[in-house]
Design a protein around this motif. Structure first.
Motif, PDB file in Angstrom:
ATOM      1  N   GLY A   1       0.807  -1.223  -0.045  1.00 20.64           N
ATOM      2  CA  GLY A   1      -0.102  -0.108   0.086  1.00 20.64           C
ATOM      3  C   GLY A   1       0.939   1.189  -0.283  1.00 20.64           C
ATOM      4  N   SER A   2       2.183   1.209  -0.271  1.00 21.71           N
ATOM      5  CA  SER A   2       3.089   2.342  -0.065  1.00 21.71           C
ATOM      6  C   SER A   2       2.948   3.235  -1.486  1.00 21.71           C
ATOM      7  CB  SER A   2       4.507   1.981   0.151  1.00 21.71           C
ATOM      8  OG  SER A   2       4.623   0.690   1.013  1.00 21.71           O
ATOM      9  N   GLY A   3       2.535   2.615  -2.700  1.00 20.86           N
ATOM     10  CA  GLY A   3       2.581   3.469  -3.829  1.00 20.86           C
ATOM     11  C   GLY A   3       3.398   2.732  -4.931  1.00 20.86           C
ATOM     12  N   LYS A   4       3.931   1.621  -4.517  1.00 15.31           N
ATOM     13  CA  LYS A   4       4.737   0.751  -5.625  1.00 15.31           C
ATOM     14  C   LYS A   4       3.979   0.945  -7.034  1.00 15.31           C
ATOM     15  CE  LYS A   4       5.187  -2.820  -3.452  1.00 15.31           C
ATOM     16  NZ  LYS A   4       4.230  -2.326  -2.160  1.00 15.31           N
ATOM     17  N   THR A   5       2.841   0.219  -7.104  1.00 14.00           N
ATOM     18  CA  THR A   5       2.366   0.255  -8.391  1.00 14.00           C
ATOM     19  C   THR A   5       2.041   1.294  -9.285  1.00 14.00           C
ATOM     20  OG1 THR A   5       1.062  -1.861  -7.561  1.00 14.00           O
ATOM     21  CG2 THR A   5       0.156  -0.822  -9.418  1.00 14.00           C
ATOM     22  N   LEU A   6       1.528   2.471  -8.401  1.00 11.54           N
ATOM     23  CA  LEU A   6       1.263   3.657  -9.090  1.00 11.54           C
ATOM     24  C   LEU A   6       2.708   4.329  -9.520  1.00 11.54           C
ATOM     25  CD1 LEU A   6      -1.430   5.535  -9.700  1.00 11.54           C
ATOM     26  CD2 LEU A   6      -0.909   6.691  -7.489  1.00 11.54           C
TER      27      LEU A   6
ATOM     28  N   ASN B   1       6.373   8.449   0.317  1.00 16.57           N
ATOM     29  CA  ASN B   1       5.482   8.811  -0.402  1.00 16.57           C
ATOM     30  C   ASN B   1       3.995   9.020   0.426  1.00 16.57           C
ATOM     31  OD1 ASN B   1       3.573   8.878  -2.868  1.00 16.57           O
ATOM     32  ND2 ASN B   1       3.025   6.593  -2.939  1.00 16.57           N
ATOM     33  N   LYS B   2       2.934   9.786  -0.407  1.00 18.77           N
ATOM     34  CA  LYS B   2       1.861  10.204   0.358  1.00 18.77           C
ATOM     35  C   LYS B   2       2.109  10.871   1.524  1.00 18.77           C
ATOM     36  CE  LYS B   2      -0.266   5.600  -0.090  1.00 18.77           C
ATOM     37  NZ  LYS B   2      -1.234   4.690   0.305  1.00 18.77           N
TER      38      LYS B   2
ATOM     39  N   PRO C   1       3.799  14.386  -2.306  1.00 19.80           N
ATOM     40  CA  PRO C   1       2.503  14.754  -1.737  1.00 19.80           C
ATOM     41  C   PRO C   1       1.574  13.956  -1.750  1.00 19.80           C
ATOM     42  CG  PRO C   1       3.009  16.191  -3.203  1.00 19.80           C
ATOM     43  CD  PRO C   1       4.063  15.209  -3.221  1.00 19.80           C
ATOM     44  N   PHE C   2       0.635  13.689  -0.775  1.00 20.44           N
ATOM     45  CA  PHE C   2      -0.518  12.867  -0.973  1.00 20.44           C
ATOM     46  C   PHE C   2      -1.264  13.737  -1.808  1.00 20.44           C
ATOM     47  CE2 PHE C   2      -4.771  11.301  -0.224  1.00 20.44           C
ATOM     48  CZ  PHE C   2      -4.496   9.867   0.212  1.00 20.44           C
ATOM     49  N   ASP C   3      -1.676  12.917  -3.198  1.00 18.64           N
ATOM     50  CA  ASP C   3      -2.458  13.715  -4.172  1.00 18.64           C
ATOM     51  C   ASP C   3      -3.666  12.883  -4.434  1.00 18.64           C
ATOM     52  OD1 ASP C   3      -3.290  14.745  -6.587  1.00 18.64           O
ATOM     53  OD2 ASP C   3      -1.314  14.085  -7.742  1.00 18.64           O
TER      54      ASP C   3
ATOM     55  N   THR D   1      -4.977   9.405  -6.541  1.00 24.03           N
ATOM     56  CA  THR D   1      -5.906   8.254  -6.221  1.00 24.03           C
ATOM     57  C   THR D   1      -7.002   8.039  -6.894  1.00 24.03           C
ATOM     58  OG1 THR D   1      -4.965   8.471  -3.830  1.00 24.03           O
ATOM     59  CG2 THR D   1      -7.037   7.540  -4.151  1.00 24.03           C
TER      60      THR D   1
ATOM     61  N   PHE E   1      -6.200   6.215  -9.867  1.00 16.39           N
ATOM     62  CA  PHE E   1      -5.893   4.810  -9.782  1.00 16.39           C
ATOM     63  C   PHE E   1      -7.189   4.167  -9.602  1.00 16.39           C
ATOM     64  CE2 PHE E   1      -4.900   1.439  -6.834  1.00 16.39           C
ATOM     65  CZ  PHE E   1      -3.596   0.851  -7.719  1.00 16.39           C
TER      66      PHE E   1
HETATM   67  N1  LIG Z   1       0.955  10.258  -3.723  1.00 14.54           N
HETATM   68  C1  LIG Z   1      -0.047   9.669  -3.339  1.00 14.54           C
HETATM   69  N2  LIG Z   1      -1.178  10.310  -3.198  1.00 14.54           N
HETATM   70  C2  LIG Z   1      -2.424   9.736  -3.166  1.00 14.54           C
HETATM   71  N3  LIG Z   1      -2.611   8.668  -3.026  1.00 14.54           N
HETATM   72  C3  LIG Z   1      -1.663   7.560  -3.470  1.00 14.54           C
HETATM   73  C4  LIG Z   1      -0.242   8.126  -3.671  1.00 14.54           C
HETATM   74  N4  LIG Z   1       0.327   7.076  -4.106  1.00 14.54           N
HETATM   75  C5  LIG Z   1      -0.262   6.010  -3.915  1.00 14.54           C
HETATM   76  N5  LIG Z   1      -1.651   6.317  -3.539  1.00 14.54           N
HETATM   77  C6  LIG Z   1      -2.745   5.417  -3.515  1.00 14.54           C
HETATM   78  O1  LIG Z   1      -2.262   4.449  -2.509  1.00 14.54           O
HETATM   79  C7  LIG Z   1      -2.934   3.370  -2.748  1.00 14.54           C
HETATM   80  C8  LIG Z   1      -2.045   2.067  -2.662  1.00 14.54           C
HETATM   81  O2  LIG Z   1      -1.128   2.385  -3.893  1.00 14.54           O
HETATM   82  P1  LIG Z   1      -0.628   1.052  -4.699  1.00 14.54           P
HETATM   83  O3  LIG Z   1       0.403   1.911  -5.652  1.00 14.54           O
HETATM   84  O4  LIG Z   1      -1.363   0.127  -5.074  1.00 14.54           O
HETATM   85  O5  LIG Z   1       0.554   0.649  -3.512  1.00 14.54           O
HETATM   86  P2  LIG Z   1       1.351  -0.657  -3.379  1.00 14.54           P
HETATM   87  O6  LIG Z   1       1.596  -1.061  -4.866  1.00 14.54           O
HETATM   88  O7  LIG Z   1       2.497  -0.245  -2.808  1.00 14.54           O
HETATM   89  O8  LIG Z   1       0.555  -1.761  -2.660  1.00 14.54           O
HETATM   90  C9  LIG Z   1      -3.706   3.515  -4.091  1.00 14.54           C
HETATM   91  O9  LIG Z   1      -5.121   3.623  -3.710  1.00 14.54           O
HETATM   92  C10 LIG Z   1      -3.017   4.625  -4.659  1.00 14.54           C
HETATM   93  O10 LIG Z   1      -3.936   5.355  -5.577  1.00 14.54           O
END
Ligand SMILES: Nc1ncnc2c1ncn2[C@@H]1O[C@H](COP(=O)(O)OP(=O)(O)O)[C@@H](O)[C@H]1O
Ligand SMILES: [Mg+2]
Length: 369
Positions: free
Chosen positions: A25-30, A205-206, A231-233, A237, A240
């Motif tokens: 949930g840290s944002g790796k995928t995005l 991230n976030k 920044p948390f954006d 989200t 995504f």
């Molecule tokens: N900088 C950001 N600001 C807001 N939301 C974010 C940010 N980075 C990631 N997210 C959100 O966090 C959630 C988890 O991101 P994800 O890329 O799936 O993480 P992971 O792959 O590490 O599990 C998703 O809902 C994504 O949209």
């Protein structure tokens, strides 16, 4: 052909990059998808979903950009005599505002997620899996100019295997203690396995408050340079959720480019959009609940006072000079207090204390009912 695992030259991008984190949930995928989009300006990019836990990247891009996410890495890991990985790499299709992404990125989806989960439950399969994932990534690195791998969160054999195959590892961290400690454990493991030198940097991230302390602690504990605090954006989200990439000029895209420009300064230019400094995050604190509470109360008092003065001037006997002076002074003071962050916070904090002092009594009353 380029020797596997070596940069083409110091001024070029690596052949393979992995995105890892101590927890999910840290944002790796995005971030991995955004990185692919940005770097596709320089090379064709093959994105790989190696998150055998959630298949996050496949589901994310599968909503709009890929025709069939049921074929992919799982077939390469589970079949006795698999076809070459290239046979499972799929083009990105569909219309996107991000034409760069649309034109030169392909994806190796995870494939049949459930079959992988079932096989992973069987402990005999586990070491094989790690070995096979590593060789799939290595093969793709020979066949593609640039391979970007989205890993599973945490310290699992499969993510470690990916780290063994690629040239550069990027660590994605959130600013909370859990994520920080989990990241430290991951870095320790990479260090034990003699892989820590591959860490190209860490990304926080976030971020929603001043990340100074996390940056300082991370620089000491993560064995690599700090790249950027994203920044948390909310817009990111939202993108995504609907399977879209965040907009090109979005805060998210700008900060990911900043990270890449720091990691590969000779290849990726600095972004044109604004990159938040640590201090900019202090401004974000204006949305702290006590600040908005204080702001509302001070504004209500100001409007009430102005209304009372106006009404008594129009309908009443009129204000005396002293009353007028006092009233105007109070209005100026309230206006200044409502406009200044410290006083808004102080008033909000007092309201909070007041509400807290009364809430147990309220709770008592509810309990006695
Ligand atoms: N900088 C950001 N600001 C807001 N939301 C974010 C940010 N980075 C990631 N997210 C959100 O966090 C959630 C988890 O991101 P994800 O890329 O799936 O993480 P992971 O792959 O590490 O599990 C998703 O809902 C994504 O949209
Ligand atoms: Mg993911």
């Amino acid at each position: 052909m380029t020797e596997l695992g070596r940069y083409r030259s110091s001024a070029e991008l690596p052949r393979g990059m992995a995105f890892v984190s101590g927890k999910g949930g840290s944002g790796k995928t995005l971030i991995a998808a955004e990185v692919a989009s940005i770097l596709s300006r320089y090379h064709e990019v093959c994105l790989v979903d190696a998150d055998v836990g959630t298949a996050g990247l496949s589901y994310y891009l599968g909503l709009k950009y890929v025709r069939n996410i049921r074929k992919g890495l799982s077939d390469l890991l589970l079949r006795p005599s698999p076809e070459p990985p290239a046979a499972y790499v799929q083009p990105i299709i569909g219309r996107s505002a991000r034409s760069d992404f649309f034109e030169s990125v392909s994806l190796l989806p995870l494939g049949d997620h459930r079959r992988i989960t079932r096989a992973l439950r069987d402990n005999h399969e586990r070491p094989n899996f790690a070995f096979r994932i590593s060789s799939v990534v290595e093969q793709l690195m020979v066949e593609n100019p640039l391979v970007v791998v989205d890993c599973r969160g945490g310290i699992d054999d499969e993510s470690i295997a990916v780290c063994q195959a690629v040239d550069d590892i990027f660590l994605i961290v959130e600013s909370d203690t859990t994520s920080f400690q989990a990241s430290r454990h991951l870095v320790d493991t990479l260090s034990d396995l003699d892989l820590v030198h591959k860490l190209r940097g860490f990304i926080i991230n976030k971020v929603y408050s001043n990340p100074e302390a996390v940056i300082r602690a991370g620089a000491g504990d993560f064995g690599s340079q700090f790249l950027v605090a994203i920044p948390f954006d909310f817009a990111a989200t939202r993108s995504f959720l609907i399977g879209d990439l965040p907009g090109q000029g979005s805060a998210f895209a700008v900060h990911v480019q900043e990270a890449l420009s720091k990691a590969y300064p000779e290849v990726v230019p600095r972004p044109t959009g604004q990159v938040w400094s640590e201090k900019d995050y202090d401004g974000l604190d204006t949305v702290a609940p006590e600040s908005s509470r204080g702001g509302i109360l001070l504004s209500v008092l100001l409007v009430t006072l102005a209304t009372v003065m106006l009404l008594s001037e129009v309908f009443g006997t009129g204000l005396g000079l002293l009353q007028l002076r006092l009233g105007l002074t109070a209005m100026v003071l309230l206006g200044v207090a409502a406009g200044a962050e410290p006083s808004r916070r102080a008033v909000g904090w007092l309201i909070g204390r007041y509400l807290k002092a009364f809430s147990p009594r309220r709770a008592d009353r509810t309990a006695h009912r």
